[in-house]
Design an enzyme around this catalytic site. Sequence first.
Site, short mmCIF file in Angstrom:
data_model
loop_
_atom_site.label_atom_id
_atom_site.label_comp_id
_atom_site.label_asym_id
_atom_site.label_seq_id
_atom_site.Cartn_x
_atom_site.Cartn_y
_atom_site.Cartn_z
CE1 TYR A 38 -3.95 -11.35 32.63
CE2 TYR A 38 -6.04 -10.14 32.35
CZ TYR A 38 -5.36 -10.89 33.30
OH TYR A 38 -5.35 -11.05 34.47
CE LYS A 76 -0.83 -13.59 39.26
NZ LYS A 76 -2.11 -14.03 38.30
CG ASN A 83 -2.76 -7.37 30.15
OD1 ASN A 83 -3.31 -7.37 31.32
ND2 ASN A 83 -3.26 -6.96 29.30
CG ASN A 135 -0.78 -44.72 62.44
OD1 ASN A 135 -0.82 -46.12 62.55
ND2 ASN A 135 -1.71 -44.08 63.06
CD GLN A 170 -6.98 -11.88 39.68
OE1 GLN A 170 -6.47 -10.76 39.19
NE2 GLN A 170 -7.83 -12.01 40.54
CB SER A 201 -5.36 -11.52 42.37
OG SER A 201 -4.69 -10.15 41.79
CB THR A 261 7.28 -57.68 39.40
OG1 THR A 261 6.93 -59.30 39.53
CG2 THR A 261 8.55 -57.48 39.31
CG HIS A 262 2.76 -58.40 39.16
ND1 HIS A 262 1.65 -58.33 38.17
CD2 HIS A 262 3.84 -59.04 38.43
CE1 HIS A 262 2.09 -58.51 37.07
NE2 HIS A 262 3.54 -58.80 36.89
CD GLU A 314 -0.70 -43.16 56.37
OE1 GLU A 314 -1.76 -42.90 57.03
OE2 GLU A 314 -0.08 -44.29 57.29
N1 ARG Z 1 -4.14 -9.26 38.96
C1 ARG Z 1 -4.04 -9.71 37.65
C2 ARG Z 1 -3.66 -11.17 37.34
O1 ARG Z 1 -3.06 -11.73 38.05
C3 ARG Z 1 -2.94 -8.78 37.04
C4 ARG Z 1 -3.27 -8.38 35.61
C5 ARG Z 1 -4.55 -7.66 35.41
N2 ARG Z 1 -4.70 -7.13 33.90
C6 ARG Z 1 -5.69 -6.79 33.72
N3 ARG Z 1 -5.98 -6.59 32.27
N4 ARG Z 1 -6.90 -6.58 34.41
O2 ARG Z 1 -3.75 -11.71 36.09
#
Ligand code: ARG
Length: 458
Positions: A317, A325, A110, A285, A322, A23, A155-156, A290
């Site tokens: 966890y 993110k 975690n 434009n 992951q 990651s 409206t509409h 848009e």
């Molecule tokens: N890169 C992991 C995440 O974003 C970090 C946590 C990893 N934990 C594990 N038990 N492998 O979630």
Amino acid sequence: MTTLWGGRFEQAASPLLRQFNDSLPFDQRLWLEDIFGSMAYASAGAAAGLLTAAERDALLAGLEQVAEEWRAGQFPFAPGDEDIHTAVERRLGELIGPLAGKLHTGRSRNDQVATDLRWWLRSRVDELDSLLVDLLRVTVQRAAAEIDVLMPGYTHVQPAQPIRWSHWLLSHAWAWQRDRQRLADLRTRLNLSPLGAGALAGNPFAVDRHALAADLGFDGPIPNSIDAVRDRDYAVEFLSWAALLGVHLSQLAEDLILWSSREFGFVQIADQFSTGSSLMPQKRNPDSLELLRGKAGRLTGNLVSLLTTLKGLPAAYNKDLQEDKEPLFDSVNTLLVALPVAAGVLATMRIRPERMAAALGDELLATDLADTLVRRGVPFRQSHELAGLAVKRSEALGVALRELPLAEYQAISPQFGPDVAGVFDFEQSVEQRAVYGGTAHAAVLRQIEELRALLPSN
Ligand code: ARG
């Protein structure tokens, strides 16, 4: 190449898994929170008797050095860096030696990643709130300056009743003000600390979770360690907030796109926020708008993405988490640009009051016409019908309502009197809506005052 978890394995992970699992490409933006979270954890470790003061100081100095490298854009990556946590710890080891291995005592990635992400998002929440404030200021300021401009209200997408242009502007401002409230509200649930939850069962070395939380600016620790490492509700709430804000921005954009068309011509989007066509030389434009409208799609998608990831997640966890993110980063990235663009468009566009005035047809006053009968005691349902007949008659004769002779009105109903002539005044129509929240001058001014009072006083 070293990993944080190599002890029990005989074979190295497949390059394919590493590519799938890593990651770092996206979570490196958490470097600051990760390093400063580790600093707080080192201090808590010393307070709990896990580290001597000298060890703590060496860890802090090493972490500071790692932070310096990130700041300078000179952090040296290594092939085994799985995620930001691994990368920072590996680098710390290179700088200060085996002592780096003590940092992670009792801590898991975690609780670490959950802490980093909450902290990171809290800062973005504050940033986004101030961008919303900027947008609100631009809008309120325009509403105050252009309060005398009248336009057809729709409206509409059909002409309905005359309104003040400012009243329309403020209708969007109030939605953004609610967005600010929602953001402040979700921040209270976001701003809690998972640190010290360990992998899932809690920290065995009696680190002071309350002190750690306070140290990192959290309102307190999360009461259950399993919940602490699994909970991504705050991210869902944020993404839901972002999706709704995206919807609000798309509604603003849609109105303005329509009104900037040649057929309406109520507004002209500034050159800075317009683009041309590669083929048709005359085109102008409203791409900025848009895109504001279009971004609502990805913002909604990011919410659905995380909800789907979380659905059916087993306890504590799991690596599925992951996946929290990228949608979060994407929604934040999107809004960090979209909000200033919206403010920029609103601050720079030109309005064309004469075009708005030209679009004010007498039929927009048909309700007012019915109201004259109401004031004479005719029940509204009946007066509505009679005013409708007058509209029909004026259309049949091809004249505006105000040009329809009184005799015609009286043929429809003897209750119509000479006061009909007084109806055809747009300013007066608007001023009749003086109720709280209405479109009369004083009522719009009151909104402006109320909104101003809700904005931070710089
Ligand atoms: N890169 C992991 C995440 O974003 C970090 C946590 C990893 N934990 C594990 N038990 N492998 O979630």
